[in-house]
Scaffold this motif. Sequence first.
Motif, PDB file in Angstrom:
ATOM      1  N   UNK A 166      17.858  56.360  31.727  1.00 22.09           N
ATOM      2  CA  UNK A 166      17.747  54.935  31.418  1.00 22.09           C
ATOM      3  C   UNK A 166      18.652  54.143  32.354  1.00 22.09           C
ATOM      4  N   UNK A 167      18.124  53.015  32.856  1.00 17.86           N
ATOM      5  CA  UNK A 167      18.886  52.187  33.790  1.00 17.86           C
ATOM      6  C   UNK A 167      18.978  50.763  33.257  1.00 17.86           C
ATOM      7  N   UNK A 168      20.181  50.193  33.332  1.00 21.24           N
ATOM      8  CA  UNK A 168      20.410  48.824  32.840  1.00 21.24           C
ATOM      9  C   UNK A 168      21.165  48.018  33.889  1.00 21.24           C
ATOM     10  N   UNK A 169      20.969  46.723  33.842  1.00 18.15           N
ATOM     11  CA  UNK A 169      21.751  45.796  34.648  1.00 18.15           C
ATOM     12  C   UNK A 169      21.692  44.427  33.989  1.00 18.15           C
ATOM     13  N   UNK A 170      22.813  43.698  34.024  1.00 16.52           N
ATOM     14  CA  UNK A 170      22.865  42.364  33.423  1.00 16.52           C
ATOM     15  C   UNK A 170      22.479  42.393  31.937  1.00 16.52           C
ATOM     16  N   UNK A 171      22.746  43.531  31.270  1.00 15.83           N
ATOM     17  CA  UNK A 171      22.428  43.645  29.860  1.00 15.83           C
ATOM     18  C   UNK A 171      20.958  43.870  29.562  1.00 15.83           C
ATOM     19  N   UNK A 172      20.134  44.119  30.608  1.00 18.96           N
ATOM     20  CA  UNK A 172      18.695  44.346  30.413  1.00 18.96           C
ATOM     21  C   UNK A 172      18.289  45.686  31.008  1.00 18.96           C
ATOM     22  N   UNK A 173      17.201  46.246  30.475  1.00 23.99           N
ATOM     23  CA  UNK A 173      16.671  47.497  31.008  1.00 23.99           C
ATOM     24  C   UNK A 173      15.938  47.230  32.326  1.00 23.99           C
ATOM     25  N   UNK A 174      16.132  48.111  33.273  1.00 17.95           N
ATOM     26  CA  UNK A 174      15.309  48.113  34.485  1.00 17.95           C
ATOM     27  C   UNK A 174      14.107  49.008  34.186  1.00 17.95           C
ATOM     28  N   UNK A 175      12.924  48.414  34.129  1.00 23.62           N
ATOM     29  CA  UNK A 175      11.737  49.129  33.653  1.00 23.62           C
ATOM     30  C   UNK A 175      10.878  49.580  34.836  1.00 23.62           C
ATOM     31  N   UNK A 176      11.055  50.841  35.219  1.00 22.06           N
ATOM     32  CA  UNK A 176      10.162  51.396  36.246  1.00 22.06           C
ATOM     33  C   UNK A 176       8.897  51.919  35.580  1.00 22.06           C
ATOM     34  N   UNK A 177       8.041  52.584  36.351  1.00 20.71           N
ATOM     35  CA  UNK A 177       6.753  53.052  35.809  1.00 20.71           C
ATOM     36  C   UNK A 177       6.952  54.013  34.639  1.00 20.71           C
ATOM     37  N   UNK A 178       7.933  54.930  34.772  1.00 21.18           N
ATOM     38  CA  UNK A 178       8.171  55.908  33.706  1.00 21.18           C
ATOM     39  C   UNK A 178       8.685  55.206  32.450  1.00 21.18           C
ATOM     40  N   UNK A 179       9.626  54.289  32.636  1.00 18.01           N
ATOM     41  CA  UNK A 179      10.192  53.566  31.488  1.00 18.01           C
ATOM     42  C   UNK A 179       9.119  52.712  30.812  1.00 18.01           C
ATOM     43  N   UNK A 180       8.194  52.149  31.598  1.00 21.89           N
ATOM     44  CA  UNK A 180       7.117  51.344  31.001  1.00 21.89           C
ATOM     45  C   UNK A 180       6.220  52.218  30.131  1.00 21.89           C
ATOM     46  N   UNK A 181       5.896  53.410  30.611  1.00 22.44           N
ATOM     47  CA  UNK A 181       5.088  54.334  29.804  1.00 22.44           C
ATOM     48  C   UNK A 181       5.824  54.701  28.515  1.00 22.44           C
ATOM     49  N   UNK A 182       7.124  54.971  28.635  1.00 20.43           N
ATOM     50  CA  UNK A 182       7.921  55.325  27.447  1.00 20.43           C
ATOM     51  C   UNK A 182       7.967  54.159  26.464  1.00 20.43           C
ATOM     52  N   UNK A 183       8.109  52.934  26.977  1.00 18.60           N
ATOM     53  CA  UNK A 183       8.156  51.760  26.111  1.00 18.60           C
ATOM     54  C   UNK A 183       6.839  51.576  25.373  1.00 18.60           C
ATOM     55  N   UNK A 184       5.727  51.789  26.064  1.00 20.08           N
ATOM     56  CA  UNK A 184       4.419  51.645  25.417  1.00 20.08           C
ATOM     57  C   UNK A 184       4.234  52.702  24.322  1.00 20.08           C
ATOM     58  N   UNK A 185       4.667  53.928  24.601  1.00 17.58           N
ATOM     59  CA  UNK A 185       4.565  54.988  23.593  1.00 17.58           C
ATOM     60  C   UNK A 185       5.446  54.671  22.386  1.00 17.58           C
ATOM     61  N   UNK A 186       6.673  54.235  22.651  1.00 14.29           N
ATOM     62  CA  UNK A 186       7.600  53.928  21.557  1.00 14.29           C
ATOM     63  C   UNK A 186       7.096  52.761  20.716  1.00 14.29           C
ATOM     64  N   UNK A 187       6.546  51.734  21.380  1.00 12.62           N
ATOM     65  CA  UNK A 187       6.037  50.572  20.647  1.00 12.62           C
ATOM     66  C   UNK A 187       4.867  50.962  19.758  1.00 12.62           C
TER      67      UNK A 187
END
Length: 450
Positions: A80-101
């Motif tokens: 997991x990568x963060x900056x400025x208090x927000x997640x940096x959402x790459x392709x893998x993180x986007x897939x994970x977010x969609x699955x989690x949602x």
Amino acid sequence: MSTVFNFTFVPWFRSVAPYIHKFRNQTFVVAVCGEAIAAGKLPHLAQDLAMIQSMGVKVVLVHGFRPQVNEQLRAKGHQAKYSHGMRITDEVALDCAQEAAGQLRYEIEAAFSQGLPNTPMAGSTIRVISGNFITARPVGIVDGVDFQHSGLVRKVDVAGITRTLDMGAMVLLSPFGFSPTGEAFNLTMEEVATSVSIALQADKLIFVTEIPGIRLKPGEPASEDNPIDTELPLAAAEELLSKAPPSQRPTDTAFYLQHCVKACKAGVERSHIIPFAVDGALLLEIYVHDGIGTMVVDEKLEELREATADDVGGILQLIEPFEKDGTLVKRSRTEIERDADHYTIVEHDGVIFACAALYPYPEARTAEMAALTVSPQSQGQGDGEKILKRIEQRARAAGLQSIFVLTTRTMHWFIKRGFVQVDPDWLPDARKRKYNWDRKSQVLVKKLQS
């Protein structure tokens, strides 16, 4: 059913009733962090939200999914990568977010579908409707950091959400948005909830979080001298934010507070930060006088003022239990209506929590403070001292030199505040003629400083 239960339940339920009336048909945006769901709090949160909705509140529920996405990333061996208090959402993180949602929506809808007998959800019919209510835009590149598929709210479908709420359904929003070209963006729960509350001009924005609220001294540890600040005026919240370092983690003071301030400045009447760790935190915050977390509000809800004829009903309701148990002498409604301008009250959110009357005896340069009453809900909060101070101010303004009280049970409270006991013969002649010798009230006097 025990007599003790009846004795405690009836006054409690009556004390809650004004809030039930007040919040009917109001709109609350409730944002629940993903940590609360990961901690197993969803069933009780669903029960409490179902009860709140059954009392006429329109609810928009926004869920977070920070730990769920991180768990998916770990399972895929991705960091997991963060900056400025927000997640940096790459392709893998986007897939994970969609699955989690998707998984969380399933769990939340299932929680609101329970209707087993002998549970708080028995007999409830909660329709949960979600949809593409949020239009998003990319965060883009900030200070050289490309946030890729992380986004910000561009537009809220106010008409669609309002129609859904008017149908009697609960609106469920995931921290996702879509661009007009159909591209998906990962948003933050905090920003979605804040943007939706502002767009709807909601009556409340409530964050159910990892933290208990904002303490009176935010930089110091929790202690009896550093409790949660239950009511934070907007100006004070802005000042606190200006001194706080930029937030990176949810436990930072500014993390949720910045969104509360933004919402209140944009017209949301009240915003709250409450802990998911306390069972029933939503109910305690909404329906109990002082709540349990921190409420940011554009102006102080508590008002210390002189009573009017419109306050007579509230004064009667406040003093009635104390008249019944003999603490106070019984006063008729006619008497209180006649003497309404003698009363000083503490009103909070439309409910009277303390009162006292001042009856002057100018010929003796003194006055009686009568019917001093503080609601059991707010005892220990300083309302008695506020009333006493205002009564003293009124007496001094009238050119009086002292005030006195007659009491049978609260002598020590007055002695601690500068009163001294005297013989009933001290009383002004007009008051002495009305003194009830059978009641044997103690007379206490306080000299006023000029």
